[in-house]
Design an enzyme around this catalytic site. Sequence first.
Site, PDB file in Angstrom:
ATOM      1  CE  LYS A   3      51.385  41.598  41.620  1.00  0.00           C
ATOM      2  NZ  LYS A   3      50.900  42.917  41.262  1.00  0.00           N
ATOM      3  CE1 TYR A   8      51.180  45.968  38.143  1.00  0.00           C
ATOM      4  CE2 TYR A   8      49.219  45.854  36.757  1.00  0.00           C
ATOM      5  CZ  TYR A   8      50.412  45.313  37.198  1.00  0.00           C
ATOM      6  OH  TYR A   8      50.837  44.115  36.690  1.00  0.00           O
ATOM      7  NE  ARG A  67      29.706  31.911  32.349  1.00  0.00           N
ATOM      8  CZ  ARG A  67      28.409  32.222  32.245  1.00  0.00           C
ATOM      9  NH1 ARG A  67      27.921  33.283  32.866  1.00  0.00           N
ATOM     10  NH2 ARG A  67      27.608  31.486  31.512  1.00  0.00           N
ATOM     11  CG  ASP A  92      45.334  48.425  43.254  1.00  0.00           C
ATOM     12  OD1 ASP A  92      45.740  47.674  44.167  1.00  0.00           O
ATOM     13  OD2 ASP A  92      45.630  48.245  42.066  1.00  0.00           O
TER      14      ASP A  92
END
Length: 417
Positions: free
Chosen positions: A231, A123, A70, A206
């Site tokens: 993407k 988005y 983690r 972004d």
Amino acid sequence: MSYNKDLKPESLMMSYGYKPELSEGSIKCPIFQTSTFVFQTAEEGKSFFELAYGKREKLPNEELGLIYSRINNPDLEILENRLCLWDKAEDCAVFESGMSAITTVMLEFLKPGDLILHSSPVYGGTDHFLHHFLPKMGIETLGFSPGETESEILKRLEESGKADKLALIHIETPANPTNTLIDIAMCRSIADKFSTEDEKVPLAVDNTYMGPLWQHPLKHGADLVIYSATKYIGGHSDVIAGAVLGNKDLMMRVKTLRTFLGNMAGPWTGWLLMRSLETLKVRMDQQQANAKVVADFLVKHPKVKSVNYLGLIKKNTPEHKIYKKQYEGSGAMLSFDIDGGEREAFQFLNALKLIRLAVSLGSTESLAEHPFTMTHAGIEPEDAIAMGITESLLRISVGVENVEDLIADVAQALDKV
Ligand SMILES: *Cc1c(COP(=O)(O)O)cnc(C)c1O
């Protein structure tokens, strides 16, 4: 690393940051499918934790030892080092999705009573978090549109009565799906006007639509670059992931919150993305070359009213100025208005054979969709239309297929309309 940093990123994607001698000589980085790491001695464990908790400064050339997946894992660390090369960032954090990258940044830099300024449209998932989750935390949002000038945005901020509470700016440029542009340097200037000595207003961009190849926001004044690595970075429609990049100080904050939210990517995702990065440049170059041809075909077609593509922005316009300054390519995302409405748009989508009807973008296969009823269905119809997201708008993410086959598919689908 002993590598020459002057090499282009695409030359380094196969090897940067990986030491075969630590993995039995394996030429590829193995998948470190492990939750925890063995300390050689108790003293070593203590020393790793001192660094992890900031109890002491790093020694020269010291790297944080491996503790627990983690906190760190070789598949994530090597991937993060490689991602830094494209944006020339100091540090990077990889997440289990683009949304977890975005929301972790917002949660870290905003607190109750604050204001976030954002470009619009954003988005769909980001829009939902801004307007349905942040208000529950007592955080206000203020949107602005592409084309608004700095003074118009400043006026809007003053009129909100919350200008002194501005704590974060989040933008998307080009806007999805309309490809309208926002000037990053203008947003930097706004952020600076509301920054104080002790509290800077970070600017987050972004960059999913254009990065990491065709736009480098850090160069234009952004503090943080955010990706849906699902993407272009992933590029094969087979993994969900995200990334945030920026300077060491800001990334320390992002990574610390990631540790406690526990939304880091796993080793398998890290490995898949490293594999994807090896072909990032060739994939994106080919996608862009194909997109130019598709855009040129569409713009001349009688059943197409208009095409939104960066390569088709009219010269001597304010948008073209931003395009020339901010972009290193025209990208592989385009949208166009078909002559008609939803019926004609759907006829086109249903007739496609090679291009698949699906949301998402940036992958090897070309994808087409109808933003008004699909990706942007959450926006109020009047607002959507005002943004240019009309019933006749179609979005295409151009892939790596043979371009003549792509054109033939678009042509036969338009014929069926
Ligand atoms: C897909 C996307 C996201 C969300 O990313 P996920 O990986 O699906 O969580 C955020 N921003 C943009 C611009 C996107 O296209």
